[in-house]
Design an enzyme around this catalytic site. Structure first.
Site, PDB file in Angstrom:
ATOM      1  N   ILE A  62       0.697  -1.274   0.103  1.00  0.00           N
ATOM      2  CA  ILE A  62       0.022   0.128   0.038  1.00  0.00           C
ATOM      3  C   ILE A  62       0.831   1.257   0.012  1.00  0.00           C
ATOM      4  O   ILE A  62       0.478   2.156  -0.468  1.00  0.00           O
ATOM      5  CB  ILE A  62      -0.941  -0.081   1.075  1.00  0.00           C
ATOM      6  CG1 ILE A  62      -0.277  -0.175   2.398  1.00  0.00           C
ATOM      7  CG2 ILE A  62      -2.235  -0.961   0.922  1.00  0.00           C
ATOM      8  CD1 ILE A  62      -1.199   0.119   3.720  1.00  0.00           C
ATOM      9  N   GLU A  86       0.196  -3.522  10.005  1.00  0.00           N
ATOM     10  CA  GLU A  86       0.908  -4.271  10.743  1.00  0.00           C
ATOM     11  C   GLU A  86       0.077  -4.170  12.073  1.00  0.00           C
ATOM     12  O   GLU A  86      -0.363  -3.106  12.417  1.00  0.00           O
ATOM     13  CB  GLU A  86       2.531  -3.391  11.271  1.00  0.00           C
ATOM     14  CG  GLU A  86       3.302  -3.493  10.073  1.00  0.00           C
ATOM     15  CD  GLU A  86       3.621  -4.825   9.799  1.00  0.00           C
ATOM     16  OE1 GLU A  86       3.742  -5.738  10.566  1.00  0.00           O
ATOM     17  OE2 GLU A  86       4.136  -5.434   8.695  1.00  0.00           O
ATOM     18  N   SER A  87      -0.204  -5.275  12.694  1.00  0.00           N
ATOM     19  CA  SER A  87      -1.360  -5.468  13.638  1.00  0.00           C
ATOM     20  C   SER A  87      -0.953  -5.987  15.049  1.00  0.00           C
ATOM     21  O   SER A  87      -1.718  -6.049  15.821  1.00  0.00           O
ATOM     22  CB  SER A  87      -2.379  -6.394  13.127  1.00  0.00           C
ATOM     23  OG  SER A  87      -2.044  -7.693  13.139  1.00  0.00           O
ATOM     24  N   THR A 102       3.954   1.481   7.265  1.00  0.00           N
ATOM     25  CA  THR A 102       2.632   0.797   6.649  1.00  0.00           C
ATOM     26  C   THR A 102       1.159   1.506   7.341  1.00  0.00           C
ATOM     27  O   THR A 102       0.510   1.711   6.259  1.00  0.00           O
ATOM     28  CB  THR A 102       2.555  -0.887   7.187  1.00  0.00           C
ATOM     29  OG1 THR A 102       3.678  -1.254   6.540  1.00  0.00           O
ATOM     30  CG2 THR A 102       1.199  -1.471   6.731  1.00  0.00           C
ATOM     31  N   THR A 135      -8.955   0.427  15.333  1.00  0.00           N
ATOM     32  CA  THR A 135      -9.221  -0.518  16.561  1.00  0.00           C
ATOM     33  C   THR A 135      -9.470   0.285  17.929  1.00  0.00           C
ATOM     34  O   THR A 135      -9.270   1.478  17.886  1.00  0.00           O
ATOM     35  CB  THR A 135      -7.819  -1.084  16.757  1.00  0.00           C
ATOM     36  OG1 THR A 135      -7.813  -1.573  18.224  1.00  0.00           O
ATOM     37  CG2 THR A 135      -6.560   0.023  16.741  1.00  0.00           C
ATOM     38  N   ASP A 136     -10.016  -0.517  18.764  1.00  0.00           N
ATOM     39  CA  ASP A 136     -10.344   0.042  19.917  1.00  0.00           C
ATOM     40  C   ASP A 136      -8.938   0.567  20.642  1.00  0.00           C
ATOM     41  O   ASP A 136      -9.179   1.511  21.807  1.00  0.00           O
ATOM     42  CB  ASP A 136     -11.300  -0.764  20.862  1.00  0.00           C
ATOM     43  CG  ASP A 136     -10.406  -1.964  21.406  1.00  0.00           C
ATOM     44  OD1 ASP A 136      -9.379  -1.970  20.829  1.00  0.00           O
ATOM     45  OD2 ASP A 136     -11.310  -2.842  22.087  1.00  0.00           O
ATOM     46  N   GLU A 137      -7.824   0.117  20.452  1.00  0.00           N
ATOM     47  CA  GLU A 137      -6.864   0.576  21.210  1.00  0.00           C
ATOM     48  C   GLU A 137      -6.319   2.023  21.059  1.00  0.00           C
ATOM     49  O   GLU A 137      -5.415   2.324  21.704  1.00  0.00           O
ATOM     50  CB  GLU A 137      -5.691  -0.014  20.631  1.00  0.00           C
ATOM     51  CG  GLU A 137      -5.730  -1.779  20.579  1.00  0.00           C
ATOM     52  CD  GLU A 137      -4.543  -2.607  20.832  1.00  0.00           C
ATOM     53  OE1 GLU A 137      -3.437  -2.151  21.180  1.00  0.00           O
ATOM     54  OE2 GLU A 137      -4.686  -3.936  20.902  1.00  0.00           O
ATOM     55  N   TYR A 177       1.943   0.711  18.050  1.00  0.00           N
ATOM     56  CA  TYR A 177       0.805   0.039  17.146  1.00  0.00           C
ATOM     57  C   TYR A 177      -0.235   0.982  17.130  1.00  0.00           C
ATOM     58  O   TYR A 177      -0.966   1.436  16.062  1.00  0.00           O
ATOM     59  CB  TYR A 177       0.243  -1.371  17.399  1.00  0.00           C
ATOM     60  CG  TYR A 177      -1.031  -1.773  17.117  1.00  0.00           C
ATOM     61  CD1 TYR A 177      -1.181  -2.048  15.576  1.00  0.00           C
ATOM     62  CD2 TYR A 177      -2.046  -1.980  17.713  1.00  0.00           C
ATOM     63  CE1 TYR A 177      -2.453  -2.197  15.212  1.00  0.00           C
ATOM     64  CE2 TYR A 177      -3.118  -2.517  17.198  1.00  0.00           C
ATOM     65  CZ  TYR A 177      -3.307  -2.477  15.962  1.00  0.00           C
ATOM     66  OH  TYR A 177      -4.648  -2.791  15.585  1.00  0.00           O
ATOM     67  N   LYS A 181      -2.085   3.577  14.318  1.00  0.00           N
ATOM     68  CA  LYS A 181      -3.543   3.458  14.059  1.00  0.00           C
ATOM     69  C   LYS A 181      -4.312   4.688  14.220  1.00  0.00           C
ATOM     70  O   LYS A 181      -5.019   5.297  13.573  1.00  0.00           O
ATOM     71  CB  LYS A 181      -4.112   2.266  14.898  1.00  0.00           C
ATOM     72  CG  LYS A 181      -3.745   0.817  14.236  1.00  0.00           C
ATOM     73  CD  LYS A 181      -4.048   0.701  12.823  1.00  0.00           C
ATOM     74  CE  LYS A 181      -5.551   0.551  12.584  1.00  0.00           C
ATOM     75  NZ  LYS A 181      -5.884  -0.251  11.184  1.00  0.00           N
ATOM     76  N   ASN A 206     -11.110  -6.740  20.239  1.00  0.00           N
ATOM     77  CA  ASN A 206     -10.352  -7.891  19.730  1.00  0.00           C
ATOM     78  C   ASN A 206     -11.271  -8.778  18.992  1.00  0.00           C
ATOM     79  O   ASN A 206     -12.191  -9.266  19.646  1.00  0.00           O
ATOM     80  CB  ASN A 206      -9.861  -8.719  21.098  1.00  0.00           C
ATOM     81  CG  ASN A 206      -8.766  -7.813  21.628  1.00  0.00           C
ATOM     82  OD1 ASN A 206      -8.775  -6.654  22.335  1.00  0.00           O
ATOM     83  ND2 ASN A 206      -7.584  -8.558  21.599  1.00  0.00           N
ATOM     84  N   LYS A 216      -1.008 -13.904  17.999  1.00  0.00           N
ATOM     85  CA  LYS A 216      -2.074 -13.496  19.061  1.00  0.00           C
ATOM     86  C   LYS A 216      -2.280 -14.353  20.013  1.00  0.00           C
ATOM     87  O   LYS A 216      -2.281 -15.588  19.714  1.00  0.00           O
ATOM     88  CB  LYS A 216      -3.137 -13.194  17.988  1.00  0.00           C
ATOM     89  CG  LYS A 216      -2.741 -12.316  16.820  1.00  0.00           C
ATOM     90  CD  LYS A 216      -2.432 -10.791  17.433  1.00  0.00           C
ATOM     91  CE  LYS A 216      -1.809 -10.073  16.287  1.00  0.00           C
ATOM     92  NZ  LYS A 216      -2.407  -9.712  14.827  1.00  0.00           N
ATOM     93  N   LEU A 217      -2.947 -14.024  21.124  1.00  0.00           N
ATOM     94  CA  LEU A 217      -3.363 -14.906  22.298  1.00  0.00           C
ATOM     95  C   LEU A 217      -3.867 -16.060  22.045  1.00  0.00           C
ATOM     96  O   LEU A 217      -3.434 -17.065  22.531  1.00  0.00           O
ATOM     97  CB  LEU A 217      -3.998 -14.202  23.281  1.00  0.00           C
ATOM     98  CG  LEU A 217      -4.299 -14.984  24.724  1.00  0.00           C
ATOM     99  CD1 LEU A 217      -3.120 -14.918  25.375  1.00  0.00           C
ATOM    100  CD2 LEU A 217      -5.249 -14.475  25.522  1.00  0.00           C
ATOM    101  N   ASN A 276      -7.693 -11.941  30.934  1.00  0.00           N
ATOM    102  CA  ASN A 276      -6.772 -13.027  30.155  1.00  0.00           C
ATOM    103  C   ASN A 276      -6.716 -14.165  31.010  1.00  0.00           C
ATOM    104  O   ASN A 276      -6.877 -15.283  30.387  1.00  0.00           O
ATOM    105  CB  ASN A 276      -5.379 -12.483  30.036  1.00  0.00           C
ATOM    106  CG  ASN A 276      -5.410 -11.255  29.066  1.00  0.00           C
ATOM    107  OD1 ASN A 276      -6.247 -10.876  28.013  1.00  0.00           O
ATOM    108  ND2 ASN A 276      -4.346 -10.386  29.051  1.00  0.00           N
TER     109      ASN A 276
END
Ligand code: NAD
Ligand code: DAU
Length: 371
Positions: A62, A86-87, A102, A135-137, A177, A181, A206, A216-217, A276
């Site tokens: 991109i 990149e996530s 990115t 994202t919510d982050e 990250y 975003k 998530n 990822k987890l 978690n």
């Protein structure tokens, strides 16, 4: 073709579900999947639809502005659903530049290509849409005001605080990250405010489900439980995440792409918060049961490791606006979603094996074995 839609990052986890949904649901749309195929991009995720006449794959970056412009011309693109990014937060802590390149410059490259192509048309922005997946982050972290009384059984639902992220919550990103975003979200809104581009932004919690890269987890832990490898729990495992089944996210994207208000923002989430450590215990019990082991036997694999730097404590999305305005709700109960997901990974061990060999394995080793 009725529409020509460019989906970026379509070979990744969420992108592959969005591509599949659009290709199968809209045979009269041409779906162009633009993906660089980084370590996270895997065309195997799309084997079942790759021969459909309304699907095209283009391997491209991109950030490569000239190529992106050429693709707009070649396919006469009138809609963009932008997922390429990149996530992974842990990677962003080690290599922030790649995330800025990115996520920020790549998004800007797409916006500018769309602007130049659409503004040169007689109808300009009419019938066009630039949909940015975020994202919510970007909202930062919420307090844990009720950490006690965590669930002890599979189906209990717990809310870990009084506050939720709404569309009005101020941006306050903490990781490279989420900072990248947040920056890309600002650029998208700026293109609406400055040039009148019909944009829309969504911020989702998530996701979990099939085809998620095993850094990822959830997929990492399912695979480790299966192979009796340590389960590296960051800190004390008290951080809270709000989990949504990936196909429900894809359905929301479909709805918002078609019906969302121009220049608006929608939060997407399932009101499904888990600490978690509680989620990990559910994974352990589910994998053990499906593999015929005594349920809970794999808890001995849980290993508390150094916490993630700047680890956000709690994410929790308020998605009432999306429900009230567009009628979207998650379709799956978490128990059902987790059962489906664990079964999928256990039944697709070859998919996992192909990914966890080679280049990724090297990264994986340095990341987790020598911690
Ligand atoms: P992913 O890492 O699984 O996939 C990313 C895809 O983007 C890969 O196919 C990769 O090859 C491609 N890509 C990366 N850099 C590229 C570049 N320069 N040019 C073209 N393609 C490139 O990511 P995901 O988890 O599917 O997330 C997709 C999007 O959704 C991201 O924008 C992410 O920020 C957002 N998001 C993810 C979650 C989640 O829980 N996974 C939640 C909310 C929002
Ligand atoms: O909230 C949306 C975000 O969710 C997306 O924007 C990101 O792209 C996506 O990666 C995800 O970010 P998280 O950092 O929340 O996801 P991850 O799976 O990396 O971690 C989930 C939680 O589990 C987090 O609190 C960190 C913890 N964790 C993670 C890993 C990989 C561990 O304890 N051990 C681990 O090995």
């Amino acid at each position: 073709m009725k529409r020509n839609i460019l989906i970026t990052g379509g070979a990744g986890f969420i992108g592959s579900h969005v591509v599949r949904l659009f290709v199968t649901k809209y045979p009269d749309y041409r779906i162009v999947n633009l993906d660089k195929l980084t370590y996270a991009g895997n065309l195997e995720n799309l084997r079942d639809i790759e021969d459909r006449p309304n699907y095209r794959f283009e391997k491209a970056d991109i950030c490569d502005f000239d190529t992106v412009c050429e693709l707009f011309r070649r396919y006469d693109i009138d809609g963009v659903i932008h997922l390429a990014a990149e996530s992974h937060v842990d990677r962003s802590i080690r290599d922030p530049f790649t995330f800025a390149r990115t996520n920020v410059l790549g998004t800007l490259s797409l916006l500018q290509a769309a602007r130049l192509y659409w503004e040169a048309k007689p109808e300009k922005y009419e019938g066009k849409r630039f949909y940015h997946i975020s994202t919510d982050e970007v909202y930062g972290a919420l307090e844990l005001t009720r950490p006690e009384g965590a669930r002890s059984d599979f189906s209990a639902h717990e809310v870990y605080g009084d506050e939720f992220f709404t569309e009005e919550t101020k941006y306050n990103p903490h990781s490279p990250y989420s900072a990248s975003k947040a920056s890309s979200d600002h650029f998208v809104r700026a293109f609406h405010d400055t040039y009148g581009m019909p944009t829309v932004v969504t911020n989702c919690s998530n996701n979990y489900g099939p085809y998620q890269f095993p850094e990822k987890l959830i997929p990492l832990f399912i695979n480790n439980i299966r192979h009796e490898k340590p389960l590296p729990v960051y800190g004390r495992g008290e951080n809270v995440r709000d989990w949504l089944y990936v196909e429900d996210h894809a359905r929301a994207i479909d709805l918002i792409f078609h019906k969302g208000k121009v220049a608006d923002t929608y939060n997407i989430g399932g009101f499904n918060e888990w600490r978690n450590i509680d989620l990990i215990r559910v994974l352990v019990r589910t994998v053990d049961r499906l593999l015929g082991r005594p349920e809970g036997a794999s808890e001995r694999l849980i290993t508390f490791v150094t916490d993630r730097a700047g680890h956000d404590l709690r994410y929790a999305i308020d998605s009432r606006k999306l429900k009230n305005e567009l009628g979207w709700e998650p379709s799956l109960q978490f128990e059902e979603g987790i059962e489906k997901t664990v079964r999928w990974y256990l039944e697709h061990q070859e998919w996992m094996d192909r990914i966890t060999s080679g280049e990724y394995e090297l990264y994986y080793e340095t990341m987790y074995r020598y911690r």
